[in-house]
Structures are given as C-alpha cells and as structure tokens.
Design a protein around this motif. Structure first.
Motif, PDB file in Angstrom:
ATOM      1  N   MET B   1       0.849  -1.198   0.000  1.00 48.13           N
ATOM      2  CA  MET B   1       0.000   0.000   0.000  1.00 48.13           C
ATOM      3  C   MET B   1       0.879   1.240   0.000  1.00 48.13           C
ATOM      4  O   MET B   1       1.729   1.414   0.859  1.00 48.13           O
ATOM      5  CB  MET B   1      -0.875  -0.015   1.249  1.00 48.13           C
ATOM      6  CG  MET B   1      -1.808   1.163   1.308  1.00 48.13           C
ATOM      7  SD  MET B   1      -3.498   0.709   1.729  1.00 48.13           S
ATOM      8  CE  MET B   1      -4.315   0.472   0.177  1.00 48.13           C
ATOM      9  N   PHE B   3       0.744   5.468  -1.055  1.00 48.35           N
ATOM     10  CA  PHE B   3      -0.039   6.616  -1.522  1.00 48.35           C
ATOM     11  C   PHE B   3       0.815   7.683  -2.206  1.00 48.35           C
ATOM     12  O   PHE B   3       0.344   8.794  -2.419  1.00 48.35           O
ATOM     13  CB  PHE B   3      -0.772   7.267  -0.347  1.00 48.35           C
ATOM     14  CG  PHE B   3      -1.948   6.481   0.152  1.00 48.35           C
ATOM     15  CD1 PHE B   3      -1.788   5.494   1.102  1.00 48.35           C
ATOM     16  CD2 PHE B   3      -3.225   6.734  -0.325  1.00 48.35           C
ATOM     17  CE1 PHE B   3      -2.875   4.771   1.576  1.00 48.35           C
ATOM     18  CE2 PHE B   3      -4.317   6.026   0.149  1.00 48.35           C
ATOM     19  CZ  PHE B   3      -4.147   5.034   1.096  1.00 48.35           C
ATOM     20  N   GLU B 282      -8.540  15.846   4.579  1.00 50.94           N
ATOM     21  CA  GLU B 282      -7.597  14.719   4.633  1.00 50.94           C
ATOM     22  C   GLU B 282      -8.316  13.384   4.522  1.00 50.94           C
ATOM     23  O   GLU B 282      -7.835  12.465   3.858  1.00 50.94           O
ATOM     24  CB  GLU B 282      -6.764  14.784   5.922  1.00 50.94           C
ATOM     25  CG  GLU B 282      -5.756  15.916   5.919  1.00 50.94           C
ATOM     26  CD  GLU B 282      -4.814  15.831   4.717  1.00 50.94           C
ATOM     27  OE1 GLU B 282      -4.192  14.780   4.519  1.00 50.94           O
ATOM     28  OE2 GLU B 282      -4.730  16.826   3.969  1.00 50.94           O
ATOM     29  N   LEU B 283      -9.449  13.256   5.177  1.00 51.84           N
ATOM     30  CA  LEU B 283     -10.213  12.008   5.076  1.00 51.84           C
ATOM     31  C   LEU B 283     -10.644  11.793   3.635  1.00 51.84           C
ATOM     32  O   LEU B 283     -10.624  10.673   3.117  1.00 51.84           O
ATOM     33  CB  LEU B 283     -11.439  12.068   6.003  1.00 51.84           C
ATOM     34  CG  LEU B 283     -11.128  12.105   7.505  1.00 51.84           C
ATOM     35  CD1 LEU B 283     -12.378  12.466   8.294  1.00 51.84           C
ATOM     36  CD2 LEU B 283     -10.585  10.758   7.981  1.00 51.84           C
ATOM     37  N   SER B 286      -7.815  10.651   1.343  1.00 49.77           N
ATOM     38  CA  SER B 286      -7.479   9.239   1.527  1.00 49.77           C
ATOM     39  C   SER B 286      -8.410   8.341   0.735  1.00 49.77           C
ATOM     40  O   SER B 286      -7.968   7.426   0.031  1.00 49.77           O
ATOM     41  CB  SER B 286      -7.566   8.866   3.014  1.00 49.77           C
ATOM     42  OG  SER B 286      -6.769   9.721   3.783  1.00 49.77           O
ATOM     43  N   ILE B 287      -9.683   8.594   0.852  1.00 52.70           N
ATOM     44  CA  ILE B 287     -10.632   7.668   0.237  1.00 52.70           C
ATOM     45  C   ILE B 287     -10.665   7.863  -1.272  1.00 52.70           C
ATOM     46  O   ILE B 287     -10.825   6.896  -2.028  1.00 52.70           O
ATOM     47  CB  ILE B 287     -12.031   7.794   0.911  1.00 52.70           C
ATOM     48  CG1 ILE B 287     -12.874   6.545   0.658  1.00 52.70           C
ATOM     49  CG2 ILE B 287     -12.759   9.035   0.484  1.00 52.70           C
ATOM     50  CD1 ILE B 287     -14.081   6.439   1.580  1.00 52.70           C
ATOM     51  N   PRO B 376      -9.741  -2.596   3.476  1.00 57.80           N
ATOM     52  CA  PRO B 376      -9.078  -2.099   2.267  1.00 57.80           C
ATOM     53  C   PRO B 376      -7.753  -2.807   1.999  1.00 57.80           C
ATOM     54  O   PRO B 376      -7.219  -2.701   0.903  1.00 57.80           O
ATOM     55  CB  PRO B 376      -8.846  -0.613   2.571  1.00 57.80           C
ATOM     56  CG  PRO B 376      -8.874  -0.512   4.059  1.00 57.80           C
ATOM     57  CD  PRO B 376      -9.811  -1.573   4.531  1.00 57.80           C
TER      58      PRO B 376
ATOM     59  N   GLU C 289      -9.362   4.693   8.253  1.00 62.08           N
ATOM     60  CA  GLU C 289      -8.334   3.656   8.130  1.00 62.08           C
ATOM     61  C   GLU C 289      -7.354   4.005   7.025  1.00 62.08           C
ATOM     62  O   GLU C 289      -6.133   3.863   7.186  1.00 62.08           O
ATOM     63  CB  GLU C 289      -8.993   2.299   7.852  1.00 62.08           C
ATOM     64  CG  GLU C 289      -7.961   1.195   7.681  1.00 62.08           C
ATOM     65  CD  GLU C 289      -8.586  -0.199   7.651  1.00 62.08           C
ATOM     66  OE1 GLU C 289      -9.829  -0.299   7.621  1.00 62.08           O
ATOM     67  OE2 GLU C 289      -7.818  -1.181   7.662  1.00 62.08           O
ATOM     68  N   LEU C 290      -7.882   4.472   5.909  1.00 67.27           N
ATOM     69  CA  LEU C 290      -7.001   4.833   4.792  1.00 67.27           C
ATOM     70  C   LEU C 290      -6.114   6.020   5.172  1.00 67.27           C
ATOM     71  O   LEU C 290      -4.953   6.091   4.774  1.00 67.27           O
ATOM     72  CB  LEU C 290      -7.844   5.142   3.551  1.00 67.27           C
ATOM     73  CG  LEU C 290      -8.544   3.908   2.962  1.00 67.27           C
ATOM     74  CD1 LEU C 290      -9.666   4.307   2.020  1.00 67.27           C
ATOM     75  CD2 LEU C 290      -7.536   2.995   2.255  1.00 67.27           C
ATOM     76  N   THR C 291      -6.658   6.920   5.963  1.00 68.62           N
ATOM     77  CA  THR C 291      -5.850   8.057   6.415  1.00 68.62           C
ATOM     78  C   THR C 291      -4.744   7.568   7.351  1.00 68.62           C
ATOM     79  O   THR C 291      -3.601   8.023   7.263  1.00 68.62           O
ATOM     80  CB  THR C 291      -6.732   9.098   7.105  1.00 68.62           C
ATOM     81  OG1 THR C 291      -7.782   9.483   6.207  1.00 68.62           O
ATOM     82  CG2 THR C 291      -5.935  10.333   7.490  1.00 68.62           C
ATOM     83  N   LEU C 293      -3.349   4.719   7.226  1.00 66.61           N
ATOM     84  CA  LEU C 293      -2.347   4.082   6.364  1.00 66.61           C
ATOM     85  C   LEU C 293      -1.483   5.129   5.670  1.00 66.61           C
ATOM     86  O   LEU C 293      -0.277   4.952   5.523  1.00 66.61           O
ATOM     87  CB  LEU C 293      -3.044   3.184   5.339  1.00 66.61           C
ATOM     88  CG  LEU C 293      -3.566   1.867   5.901  1.00 66.61           C
ATOM     89  CD1 LEU C 293      -4.566   1.220   4.951  1.00 66.61           C
ATOM     90  CD2 LEU C 293      -2.391   0.909   6.169  1.00 66.61           C
ATOM     91  N   ARG C 294      -2.094   6.220   5.243  1.00 66.34           N
ATOM     92  CA  ARG C 294      -1.314   7.297   4.625  1.00 66.34           C
ATOM     93  C   ARG C 294      -0.329   7.885   5.628  1.00 66.34           C
ATOM     94  O   ARG C 294       0.819   8.176   5.298  1.00 66.34           O
ATOM     95  CB  ARG C 294      -2.226   8.409   4.141  1.00 66.34           C
ATOM     96  CG  ARG C 294      -2.665   8.270   2.696  1.00 66.34           C
ATOM     97  CD  ARG C 294      -3.610   9.387   2.322  1.00 66.34           C
ATOM     98  NE  ARG C 294      -3.016  10.694   2.433  1.00 66.34           N
ATOM     99  CZ  ARG C 294      -3.629  11.785   2.868  1.00 66.34           C
ATOM    100  NH1 ARG C 294      -4.904  11.721   3.241  1.00 66.34           N
ATOM    101  NH2 ARG C 294      -3.009  12.925   2.932  1.00 66.34           N
ATOM    102  N   HIS C 298       3.971   7.857   5.756  1.00 67.81           N
ATOM    103  CA  HIS C 298       4.777   9.072   5.690  1.00 67.81           C
ATOM    104  C   HIS C 298       5.509   9.374   6.992  1.00 67.81           C
ATOM    105  O   HIS C 298       6.119  10.411   7.125  1.00 67.81           O
ATOM    106  CB  HIS C 298       3.897  10.271   5.301  1.00 67.81           C
ATOM    107  CG  HIS C 298       3.417  10.191   3.895  1.00 67.81           C
ATOM    108  ND1 HIS C 298       4.068  10.760   2.837  1.00 67.81           N
ATOM    109  CD2 HIS C 298       2.351   9.546   3.355  1.00 67.81           C
ATOM    110  CE1 HIS C 298       3.426  10.501   1.717  1.00 67.81           C
ATOM    111  NE2 HIS C 298       2.376   9.769   1.994  1.00 67.81           N
TER     112      HIS C 298
END
Lengths: 383, 385, 383, 385
Positions: B1, B3, B282-283, B286-287, B376, C289-291, C293-294, C298
């Motif tokens: 994963m 980004f 920010e949320l 991410s999505i 995810p 959750e994705l945040t 992970l981001r 970093h």
C-alpha cells in the motif's frame, strides 16, 4: 399557558391573510411564491399597496403610520405577509432608517422624510459596511468634513443591497478622526444623485446583482441632512441594528419553501432518506416558529429579547437547509441554467443552485452567525 | 500500500500545475475566459494536448498514452484548484472513456486520436430531463430502417455539449441502451453557461442520423456505467483540488484579514472550524486516492463500489468545506470576482453531475450485509497474482 | 501508488494474525470481542504471551525487545491485534514510560526497569494529571524536595487509570518552585508501596472504577529514581505525549464494534434509517483507516506526522458514534443493568449504555479534541 | 397563544423546586439516596404527596387535583434539574395515567387515592425483552378459566417495578392487549439499579392471579398508548430540566475554571459551543411546552403527533447538550460524584424509555403528506369553541 390565539388575535390573523391576498397583485405574489426575482417596480407597487391599506409600517409611531400592535400581532402580520407571498416592505425604509428618524430626527426632518419613506417614494440604501471593516462596523473610514454649512464626504461603502435602485442613502461617516472608534461617527442622509457619488455593481456568485459599492468623492451634503447630533451616529447605528434583529426568523418563507419542496419532490418522496430529511426540517421549523412566538410574547414594550439571536442563527441555518433540499431534489436538472434559451428542466430546478448559493449570505449579513453566537454567549450566558 | 506518486506522476502534476496556474492563477483571467464563448481557452486545450494530458487515459494503439485513473486524477485536481474551465472531465474522461469502452478499434482510433491531439472535442449526451442519474436512456429512442440509424428525443443537461462530435445514448428498438456518434451540428442544440461557469447544452434529436458506437444494436449500459464511474473518480479529484484551494484561501484569509484590531486567526472558534475543514479534506483525500487505485485495477464491480464510497465522502466534504470557506471569509466570498465562492459553486455542480451523496449512499445501503467489515488491505486474487 | 500490501507486508500481516490468535488465550480474546471487562490478570497473561512471542514492544530499541519494523508493520501489528481481540500491551508500560526510559534513563536504570516493564512484571501507573491542571499539564503542583539523597514528595495526582493495579508510578513533580512553569519539573519513578502513598478510587458515570487519585504525603523516593537530569521532566513529558498520539486511531476495534452492531441489529437492519447510519459509519471508518495508512506511510523514521491529530480527533468521534449506535440498537433493553440478577435482555444490550457513557472520555483523555484542533490549526494550518 | 405560567403554576414550581433543591441540591445527597434501597427518599415522596404533586393529573373524584400535563410537566422538570430519584414519572404519570385511562371508577378511586396520598406506589409492567417500544403486549399472555384471570410471561424493563401494586399488560385470549392489576409480591421479580440511578425490575408471572383493570377482556391498546404519550411529555419535561441544569453547570464551570492562566470563558470555541447548547435548549423548550398544551386539550390524535415532535427534538437536544456538557467540562464530568455526567446518564436513559428520536421520526415520516406545512397557530375546532 394557552395553545391558541385569542379570539381577537385570531380575527387579526384572518384579517391580515385577507388583506395581503387582496391588496397586493397576484402576479407579484406568484413571483415570490415560485422563488422568482422581483423587479424594483414590483417592490414599489407592493409596498404602496400596503401603505394604502395602512399596514406598511405598523411598528412606527402612530403619528407616522404605526399601528400600536402587540408584538404578537406584528409577528402575525409578518408571517401572514410571507405566507401570502407579499414582498416585505423595503427593510432599509421601514425597519432601518424609518425608526431611526422617528426616534432621533428633528420634527422638520421627520416631516420631510417619513411619509415618502413609508410609501417607498424614496428608496433608501444603507451606507454602513466598508470594505475593510466586515463585522467590525465601528472601524469605518469614510469621512465627512465640515465646509461651511455643508459636509464633504469621501470614502467607500460596500454591500449596499439594491443600491442600484436607491434614491437616498443613510450613511455612517467619521466626523471626528481623533475620537476613539465608536465616537466620532455621525449619520448623514445623502441624495444619491449628488455629484461625486457613484454606485458600482458587485456581481455575486449566483450571477445576480443585488449588492453594490458606493463611492463618495467630495460629495457635498447640506448640513441639515445630519441626523440628530454630530458624533451621535454610533448610538443610532446600535439602535438600528438592534431593531434589525427583531423578527428576523424567516419562518413562514422557509415553511413555504419546504412545503413547495414536498410538492415538487414527486417520486423522490418514496425515498425514506428524503422523507426523513424533510420530516426533520419540518420539525426544526416548528421548533423555530414556536420559539419566535415565545420571544414575541416576552418582548412587549421593551428591549429586543436576547433570544432574538437564536432566531437569526437558527432561522438562517434552516433557510439554508431548505435551499439545499430543493437543490438536491432538482438533482442533475439543477445544472441547467435559467438563462438557457429553451429547456425541459423545470424553472424551479434551474433556479435551485443560484438560490442555494445566494442564501449562503444569510448567515453572514445582518450580523453573522458568529456574531450571534458571541451575543448569546456574552449577553445571555454571561461568558 | 503506497499513496505516493512516482517521479513521472510528480512531473505530470508539475507540468499541468505550471500551465494552469500561469493561465488562471489570477482568477480575473478565469472570469474573463468563462464570460466569453467558447467558455475555455483553446490555446490551453492545445497545450494540454501537447503535454499529453488529453491522451492519458487511452491506449497507445488508440492514440493515447496508456496511463490510467491516477494520472487522470492528477490533471483533474489541478483543474479543480484553479477552476480551469477546459472541458477535460466532460470531453476527455467521460466522452473519451465511453469511446474507449464501447467503440470498435477503428472508431477508437478515429475519435480518440484527434481528441488526444486537441483537434476535436467530443461530448456525451446522456442525461434526460427529470431523470436522476439513470444508467440507461429512455426518452431518446433509436430507430433502424434497415439501412440507417436515426435518433429522436431530448438530452439535457449535456456537459460541454458544444463539442463537434456528440455521443448520444438512446433506447434501442430491441431494448437496452446504445451509444451513437452524432454530428453535433445535425442536432438542434443550445449551449449556455452554467452557474459554475462551465458550459451545458440541450440537445434535441429529431430523426437525426447516427452511427452506432461499437456493435450496432448491442446494449452498452454496463460499459457506460463503467465509463461514468471513471468520470466520477476524476470528478472526485477535481473536487479535491477545489477543496484544497478553498482551505488554502481560507487559512490565508484568517492569517491576514484584520478585524477588531487583530487578524482573524486570533479567534479560536474560526481556527477550530478551519481545523475541521482540514480533517474533512484529509479524510476525503485518503478515500479518493484509494478509490483511484481500485479503479486502476480495472475491476469494474470493485471500482463501482469504491467510487460510490469516495463520492459519498466527497459530497459531504465538498458541502462542508465549500460552505464554511464562504462563512469564514464573510461577504467577500459571496462575490463573483473572488475565487472562493466560485470554488463552492463548482463543488456544488460537481456534486450533482453524476449522483450526489445520498444517491451513492443508497447504493451502499443495499450492500451492507455483503461484508462483515470493510478491509481495504484485503487483496483481491488478481492483485496478488 | 499501490493498492495492495507488498508480498512481504502481506506475509507479515498473516503472521501477526496467526500469532495473535494462537499465543493469546481464547477466553481473553472473547472477552474483548464481546466488549466485556478485562481483569488485571488477563491483561498480564496477554502481555506476557506477547512478550514471549517477541511482539509486546516492537517499537522499542532492538536491544530492549524492539523489532525495527516499519511504521506500516507496526500499524499492521496494532490493527491485527485489535482485530483478534488481543488486549493492547499496557500503554503505561510500553508506549509511555518504556520509550522514555530507553531514551533518557541511565544504563543502570534501563537494565533495572525495561525488562520487567516489557513483561508487565512491573505494572506502571501514570502520575501526570492533577486536579487543578486539566489540559494545562505544566501547571502541576506536586512537589519533590531534596532531603539528603532522597526526594520527599507531596501532592496529588488524579485520573490515574488502573492505578489500583499499579506497582510503580512515573510522576512529574515540581523540583524548582521558582522556575517558570515548564521548567522546574522532573520525573521520578515511585514505588507505589512507599509509605505515604495512597490510591483512592474514583467512580465514573458508567459505574466502573478505572481511574484513581494518588495522594503523596511525605513520600520518600531514593535519589536514583530520578529519570535523566533534574528539571528535565518537561522534555520527557513532551516526548512521552508525542509518542502517545501516534497510532491512536482505534480503527480495528471500532470496525469490530460496527461489524458486531450489524450482527446484533437483527430485524432493525430493515429500517432504512438504521441502514443509512451504519453505511455512513462504515464509510467514515474506511476513510479513517485509509488516512491512518497514509500517515504511517509518511511517518517512517521521523517525527509523528502532524495529521496524527486527525486520527485522534476523528477516531474518537467514530468510536463514540459506534457506542451510540449500539446503544440505540439495544433500545429499551439498554435500561436493564448488567448487575440485574437475572434478565432476558442480552448482555451486550445491558452493557451498551455504560459503554456509551464510558467512551465520552475518549474525546477528553490523551489530549482532548479541543487540543487536537488547536494542534491542527497551529501546527498544520499556521493559524 | 401564551407560554407563561399562571400564579398557581408558578407557586407549584416554587414549592416543588424548594423541596427538591433542599433535599438534593447537594448532589452527594442524591448519590447517597440512590445507593441504598429503595433508591429514593420515602419522606420526600410523602412531602410531594402533601403538596399535592402526586395527585396532580387525576380527577378530583378519583382522589386527585384535576390538574393536567402543564402542572405535571412543572414537577417533572424540577425532578430532572436535580435528578431527584423519586419515581414520579413511572408511578404517578405512567402507571397512574393508565389507571386513570383504563380503570373503572371504583378502581380509580381505590388505586389513585392512595397513590396521590403517597401511601401506595404502583408501576406499569409493559415492556418485554427484545421488543422495541411496542404498543401492545405479546409475550405475557392472559388466561381466563371462567372464574379467575391469570398471567404468564416476563416483563422487563419495568421502571420502578418494586412498587406494591403492578399493572401488567398482557395479550388477551381473544386478541388485543389488556391491563391487569397484580400484587407485586405475587410475581417473581428482581429490582436493580439502572445506570442512571433509577430502579428497574424484571417481573415474571407464572399463572399469577390478576384482576382486569377496566372492563375484562377489552382491548386497552389505545388507552395505553394515550397514557404513554402523557408519560412521554412528562419525560420531555424531565429531560428539559436536566438539560437546563447541564447548561447552567457548564456555563458556571467555564466562568470559574482556570486553565493556562485564564478562566475557560476566554476560549471562544468553548463559548460558541455553549451558545449552541443554549440554542438547542431554547428550541426544545418551545416545542415541549407547545406539545404540553396540545396534550392539555385531551385530543389523543393531535397529542400523539405533538408528543412525537417534541420527542424527536428532545432526543437530539438531549444528546447534544448531554455530550457537550461533559466535553466542555473535561474529565471531572466523567466522575460519578459530579452532577453533570449523571445528568447525561439520565438524559440517555429517558431517551430510551419510551422511544428514541429515530423511533418517533419514523412515525412523523409516515404523516409527511398529511399536511402542506405545519401551522401551530391553526386552531382545531374544539379550541375555538
């Protein structure tokens, strides 16, 4: 505790409903009811009809056309007016400068200005806000310097709503540059045809033109146009702004919007999320309306009830929620412009996005919602 | 994963950003361009073509550059940041995507090459008045007399519908929805400026000759839906760019604007609202980035769900950030000449282009029991292979 | 950009899932999965099992049991642990005092304390908050006065979570009353069996007892128990609080709660409003959750990512939303106490209201959400 | 339309407030009383009886004082303000209301007189485990052998179910729901302390002898529903009192508590949140008082709708104010010995007693098309008469 109106108030309410739907032309009311745009002539026609019927300025002193109604009756007047789709009398005339003149002006000035103000023979503009002031009204910079009997005015006002139609403008000017902020401010009445006065349109994000900048370059104003005393302007401004907050909850007009949304929703009313949204909004409006009724019941003969800030704050939130509802009901049709030459999308749907955008101002103008929270926390909660 | 963008993607972003910020960084310029026809700057369109941006999503054999949703998202975000009025979303991503998904190899080469080169714009005419984000066509009907296909009916709103070539969706005689290539000038159309400055058209066909895109008579609903999903994710990026710009403008304003003798960032309540805007942003980022990566897998079903998830969040965040950016600015943000209110207008328009938050949430509600919890990180078989 | 885990990280994740479900007794994990209350012994057993498997303190320096994992691996470790229902290693030991000792303590002190800290042979309590300080930690008043080789401690700490089980307490004390606020603070390790130290329970609104007051009356502490240098305490406190914010988003545990809610909802899942509420919550959790992970991607090898505040703020909001969902699903059964002798209402339903009330703390403790907004607006937005 | 109390009502409020604030104004006292059985103070119950509060809702011929929902609301609000643990809502308003609505004249006199005098408590056993705020009874069944009625099944939770006399609802043999008078000691019951300090019971009937309340075998669902609606509106007042107290405590705390060298009311973000709590409170007060006046008309259908409207608002405001009161206080409000968290706990319990906000909103959704717009000033025919 009594759930219902007294027989007298009930009769009053019915009389108002009757008057509003008979004296004001249907065409004007339909424009309002369908969320359309009023022309200046429609506003004049409507206000003159109300003035003829003796109900344009009920809150003014009796000798200038006022009616000595109770706060509840004024509320009913206002709500029935909105319900009938009658445009409110021009607030700059009837809620702002009129009461100020009645309270502070000389007898001569009253006689000169109040009757045409009530009848909208003079269209007043408001010259308070300035580009660098925002909510901090008292930091204004427009100056008026004495020159013989006259005042010479220089500076710039902004957010002058409907200033393009204005005949006269009531203006806060700095007359003593050395005094502290709130002191040293005076109120002048200025003929908008005066040389050196220029009105420049401001286009808003909805594409409409309802506010303006007003520029003053060596504008000469006769000394007699000073309201009250020199450097007394802040007192009048506070008086005016205090009045502005009374009865500000746009209950009936928002109720009308939501009722229309239900009619227009069509098959979307089968969607439970849409139903929940509308049911919630209706309930919120009910709570607001009942609060307005509580406030008027407790405001009689005194200062504006401090909970007026609740009405402004919550009223604009619900107003905005109603425009957002209509926008979402319009869905993709909201993307079709009103100016499109021909369209199969309904006019209400094509109007929904500009209306939504336009109403973002509701929580900014007339004392922003942050100012209202400040008032509540300081004045009511003692914080 | 992961980004992060790779070097090529960073270079693409810098190139597009450089071009668009030079041209529209002064918002007055954007206003001027939008006020006149055609509502965008053909020179910029050409420069986008030259840097390869217009061909990104298409296969090399079709005249494109074989990139994907990630690269398209990079371009869309930069467009959103400055509200560049070029019809990238409508013409390249949406209409181009339909050609790529439905067209024959010849049609793809014929339409996508010139599109990528900036020499020919196309637009998808799909929406029909009063129908809400339907997957199929109903009011526009296709007929075949044994020799030629003709279409009749009205499409509206058609984003950037002033293009030379239209793709018109229509109900097929045997059922299903087909896509047809129509010469824009063979229709009766009027184009006007929408409230966010973009162009939308009404297109009326009346026995208008049409060429089937792809195999004649075949239902293209699924392919259309996939192309719309890819346009949705690009729209999410465009919205993300606009939200970023709105938050930046707001914090800049709070730092510099004085009231009551101090700059606005002395007012804690305003700062906290800006902080909440940042959280939303920010949320959302991410999505959206995640859904873009899902889209890049090419798995249509997973993409459809992921895009709906991103769209739900973008709809809510776009309203939150758009509304609060205006509120925290005050009156100035209500004016047409100031960027912020226009960002809000564009966010509002994007929200209603391909389905708003409630529309997508309703879809997600139906799949609630298909999973225990969302994961995810759970790899699909093809990801692992 | 890559959607999936690398083969290595995928293998790592699977290994963690396998480890957590095999080394920690099922009974303990079931208690967590069902939202029940853990005993101190369960917490000890679990942490020792993790320590035996070498995964209790992966973020510590390698020589004290750390694993040199990437931030992503630590995140996966944490998430899989929550997913398996394994109690987190005692944060006072592993996230708070352990890293502080590893960073600031003398070699002798490290050797004495770090191994039993990792293995939960010492149960640490935190002695930071004081009754009059709240979020303003630096205004603490507990004093330590030098007396020969010893320190003599007087004062009061509060909100000492699980202090009833504590063997030792790491304590911020004022060692220089004349220095400015943040200066003049030192960190002492205090044996909780010391004469003059008293732990008093605080009952919370959910009826539980998880926090305590700790009173110090002339408690003698050997000079060797000072961590680092005198008056260096604030540096250590900031280091500790900085660590505390990393990985604070309780993603997996909230996902577990929502997944359980779906199972428990039964026929209520037919209600579209309930479906919308759950679907929204699931989506919000996905974005969180994705945040996370981001952020971990970093954060490698550096300072905590400033967006950690987003995780704390939003994580606690969603945690609270999940407890509120369970409460509403329980409906009237939530009124039945867990302590009822016999009941037909399901235990989860009877636990739902205390849990909801208990989690109100989530947005207060460990840096309140107001503090997080302050950090975001200052540090990230430059306001 | 008039929202003010008359002199008698003001006097009632002062009397009740005086009594309850003296007794429980020090929250430690309330904690002590709640910790021991019976969970309230029998002396206070007696004093409430002496000042007439326990007989307010009942007709004079039944041993009451012929007052109505307004007066009941006044008492309930004062109870809410200090969290007085006396079972006024459960015993007087709910159970007493059922007797008043369903009982024969003899039964009313027999049960309501002692209730009003404080010499006998009654409780309504209606809820059944796992059923959500149902109007009817299903799991507890009534049987009639020609001579005596018996009941079997479980009721839970029963608020204040440790009363001497229970009214148990049960499915009737011929269908419908009946209400029965049952000697509490003839059942198997256990009473425990709920999380908000009040008492709830589980009541098991096993061929337990029972006397029909009102006409034997007659369906009492409608009458039950009306009694529950009146209890709901009293619960709204109790919640309103608790919200008032929560806001007062919060503003007091913000004014006095110092952090970072200044009192908390120097932080604008906190003040603004308190302002929003005030807005919630005032809106709630308006709709609750209105619904109370509607209830006072005795029109069951209008009352049902008005009560649902008030309940939707109370549910939302109770959560908002309860949650934010804790948040603005910080840790101290999490402790059992401090009033504020307990107010939140009680608000939470009230919200789940007779249907939460979503439950009532669902009811309102069904009636959406029955009206164009709500008009609280529109008089019903009987109001005008």
């Amino acid at each position: 505790m009594r759930l219902t109106l007294s027989a007298e108030d009930r009769a009053f309410r019915e009389e108002m409903a009757e008057l509003f739907t008979t004296v004001v032309p249907q065409e004007i009311r339909d424009t309002v009811l369908e969320g359309g745009e009023l022309t200046a002539d429609m506003i004049r026609t409507s206000q003159r009809a109300l003035a003829d019927a003796g109900i344009a300025v009920p809150h003014w002193p009796r000798e200038w056309g006022g009616r000595d109604w109770s706060e509840l009756q004024r509320h009913l007047w206002h709500e029935e007016m909105q319900r009938a789709g009658v445009p409110s009398p021009l607030p700059f005339n009837t809620s702002m400068i009129g009461p100020v003149l009645a309270q502070f002006a000389s007898q001569e000035m009253k006689e000169r200005f109040l009757p045409p103000t009530a009848n909208l023979d003079i269209w007043w503009s408001q010259g308070f806000s300035e580009p660098d002031a925002g909510s901090d009204l008292a930091s204004l910079r427009t100056t008026a310097v004495r020159d013989g009997e006259d005042w010479v005015v220089n500076g710039q006002k902004t957010w002058t709503t409907l200033g393009q139609h204005g005949d006269w403008i009531f203006t806060l000017v700095r007359t003593d540059p050395d005094a502290k902020k709130q002191r040293g401010i005076s109120m002048l009445l200025i003929d908008m045809t005066s040389p050196g006065l220029e009105v420049r349109p401001i286009e808003l994000i909805d594409g409409g033109h309802e506010v303006n900048e007003v520029w003053f370059t060596d504008v000469r104003v006769p000394g007699e146009n000073l309201v009250g005393e020199v450097n007394q302007g802040w007192t009048m401004a506070k008086f005016l702004l205090g009045n502005e907050r009374v009865g500000v909850a746009p209950v009936a007009s928002v109720k009308r919007m939501v009722a229309r949304a239900k009619q227009l929703a069509g098959p979307q009313l089968r969607d439970p999320l849409t139903r929940a949204r509308i049911a919630t909004l209706e309930n919120d409006l009910l709570a607001l309306e009942l609060t307005a009724l509580r406030v008027v019941a407790h405001s009689d003969g005194g200062e504006p009830h401090p909970a007026s800030s609740v009405l402004k704050l919550r009223g604009t939130e619900l107003q905005q929620a109603a425009t957002e509802l209509l926008l979402d009901l319009a869905g993709p049709d909201s993307l079709v412009p009103l100016t499109a030459e021909s369209s199969d999308a309904a006019p209400w749907a094509r109007r929904s996005a500009p209306t939504y955008l336009n109403y973002r101002k509701a929580s900014i103008y007339g004392g922003s919602n942050e100012i209202q929270r400040q008032i509540i926390s300081r004045t009511i909660l003692g914080l | 994963m992961d980004f992060t963008y790779d070097d090529e993607q960073v270079a693409l972003r810098q190139a597009v950003a450089g071009l668009l910020r030079r041209r529209y960084g002064d918002f007055e310029e954007r206003r001027r361009v939008v006020a006149q026809d055609p509502g965008h700057d053909p020179a910029i369109w050409q420069q986008l073509a030259e840097m390869g941006a217009l061909g990104l999503p298409f296969a090399e054999e079709d005249g494109g550059f074989g990139a994907g949703p990630v690269e398209v998202g990079i371009v869309a975000a930069e467009i959103g940041r400055v509200l560049a009025p070029e019809p990238y979303l409508a013409s390249v991503v949406l209409a181009g995507g339909v050609v790529a998904g439905v067209g024959t190899p010849d049609q793809r080469a014929e339409l996508l090459g010139p599109l990528a080169e900036g020499s020919r714009r196309i637009a998808l005419a799909h929406a029909e008045p009063g129908r809400r984000w339907a997957d199929d066509a109903a009011e526009v009907k296709a007929s075949f007399d044994g020799q030629t296909w003709t279409l009749s009916g009205t499409k509206e709103p058609v984003p950037a519908g002033d293009a030379e070539t239209l793709l018109v969706t229509a109900a097929l005689p045997e059922g299903g929805t087909g896509v047809f290539i129509v010469d824009g000038d063979a229709t009766t159309r009027s184009t006007s400026r929408a409230y966010d400055g973009t162009r939308v058209s009404r297109v009326v066909c009346d026995a208008t000759p049409a060429t089937p895109l792809g195999e004649a008579g075949r239902d293209a609903t699924a392919a259309l839906s996939q192309a719309v999903d890819l346009a949705r994710i690009a729209a999410c990026h465009q919205a993300l760019g606009a939200m970023e710009a709105a938050l930046e403008a707001t914090t800049g304003y709070l730092r510099s604007r004085k009231q009551f003798g101090v700059t606005l960032n002395h007012f804690q309540a305003l700062n906290f609202r800006a902080a909440d805007m940042y959280v939303s942003l920010e949320l959302t980022r991410s999505i959206v980035e995640w859904a873009t990566m899902v889209a890049a897998t090419g798995d249509a079903a997973r993409t459809h769900e992921a895009v709906a998830r991103a769209a739900v969040q973008v709809s809510r965040a776009g309203r939150h950030i758009g509304q609060d950016a205006i509120q925290l600015h005050g009156g100035i943000a209500m004016t047409a000449e100031y960027l912020v209110g226009n960002l809000t207008a564009h966010l509002t328009a994007l929200d209603h282009l391909f389905g708003d938050g409630q529309h997508h949430l309703t879809g997600l509600m139906a799949t609630l029991q298909d999973h225990e919890a969302l994961d995810p990180l759970a790899a699909a078989p093809q990801d692992v292979a």
